[in-house]
Design an enzyme around this catalytic site. Structure first.
Site: not given
Length: 379
Positions: A198, A322
């Site tokens: 990422s 998250c």
């Protein structure tokens, strides 16, 4: 500001932002267009892939640009599961994966797949013997993260890769989002078939990322349409995002080579200072990634400490971003078998190469004072 939440996201590098702006301005044409402007964009996309492939020591055809970790993990796991379900419906993962892996597996359970969630020890690490024993005739995929986002634990990826090589019909996926640029991982001859990365965890931009897909690995795509990215990820390519991601990748790998020791020194300083505090428990194992340190302050709500630190312009987190708005208990720490007083009071400091020892000394002074004041109030 002292920013110590780099596992949630990092501040973009100025040069990465500049490359994004330049490509957005000068190469705005669609890489799939057949006119010369489109051709120039396509050429730049190929160059970005060549550079990424060189940095990762893989083939250009094995690079697929994505929107980041969640997409990469979902494409890898669901893509393998749906494409190869005729071989079997058994998947192996661990009890401490990121939500994008865990929830992807949960969604496959609803489609009839059988998932084994390997247990971990108190350090958050699987036993490779458990993994070997869990492999069945119908196992099609093993998905294991490299570095745990909450604890910094490092999984034995090399050993798992060696095991998976014995099973030619079994695919091996690694979530490398937290390890990239901090803990080396070789893709060449590793047994790894798919690897997620990422951009915003390495001073790139949100919405950028890469999925390594080893040649001859076939996937059922999540998106259908234009057949971009070898039909594995349809949709107009985010050219500026891809170019900026590769720049961020180059920079973080350089820093890993030249400054990793400094990162480790900063982590060791925090550990040492935390261990001096009464009734504070360090949860991160000794041999962990050099940028994460997780600790618990039983009896103190982590949110309270986070807000007190924020009043001093210092930013840390509770757990993975998250999962940070879910229940108080850390699922990861609970899976490690830690007592509830620690799983519900955990905090995470996550570093990057731009942090300094002076910042950490200031952070520790304010943290120490805040903990002492809160405990006095509670007495």
């Amino acid at each position: 500001m002292i920013y110590l939440d780099n596992s949630a996201t990092t501040k973009p590098e100025a040069s990465v932002l500049k490359s994004f702006e330049k490509v957005s301005t000068d190469f705005f044409a669609n890489p799939s267009s057949i006119h010369p402007l489109g051709g120039e964009s396509e050429k730049l996309l190929h160059q970005a892939k060549d550079q990424a492939a060189k940095l990762l020591e893989v083939a250009r055809s094995e690079i697929v640009f994505t929107s980041g970790g969640t997409e990469g993990n979902n494409l890898a796991i669901k893509g393998i599961a749906l494409e190869h379900q005729h071989r079997g419906k058994h998947i192996i993962t661990t009890a401490v994966e990121h939500a994008s892996v865990y929830e992807a597996c949960k969604s496959l359970e609803k489609l009839g797949f059988n998932i084994t969630y390997l247990p971990v020890n108190q350090d958050g690490i699987i036993n490779v013997n458990d993994l070997q024993a869990a492999i069945q005739d119908d196992t099609i995929l093993i998905s294991i993260m490299h570095v745990n986002s909450e604890l910094g634990s490092i999984q034995p990826i090399k050993e798992v890769g060696a095991i998976t090589k014995k099973y030619p019909k079994l695919f091996f996926h690694v979530d490398h989002v937290q390890g990239l640029g901090k803990v080396p991982l070789s893709l060449k001859d590793s047994g790894i078939d798919l690897c997620t990365m990422s951009g915003h965890k390495i001073h790139g931009l949100k919405g950028t990322g890469l999925l390594y897909i080893r040649n001859r690995t076939t996937l059922f795509p999540l998106f259908h349409g234009g057949a971009q990215e070898q039909a594995k990820r349809s949709g107009t390519e985010n050219l500026a995002g891809a170019v900026s991601f590769v720049r961020a990748l180059r920079l973080i790998l350089e820093r890993e080579r030249t400054h990793k020791h400094e990162l480790l020194q900063m982590q060791q300083y925090i550990r040492k200072e935390l261990e001096k505090l009464p009734d504070v428990f360090v949860n991160t194992p000794l041999h962990a990634a050099p940028h994460i340190i997780n600790f618990s302050v039983p009896g103190v709500k982590p949110e309270v400490l986070i807000h007190l630190l924020a009043e001093n312009d210092i930013y840390i987190s509770t757990k993975s971003a998250c999962s940070s708005k879910q229940t108080d208990e850390s699922k990861i720490l609970a899976a490690c078998g830690l007592p509830k007083k620690r799983t519900t009071s955990a905090l995470r400091v996550s570093l990057t190469y731009t942090n300094t020892m002076e910042e950490l000394q200031q952070f520790m002074g304010i943290l120490r004072r805040n903990i002492q004041q809160l405990k006095k109030v509670m007495e």
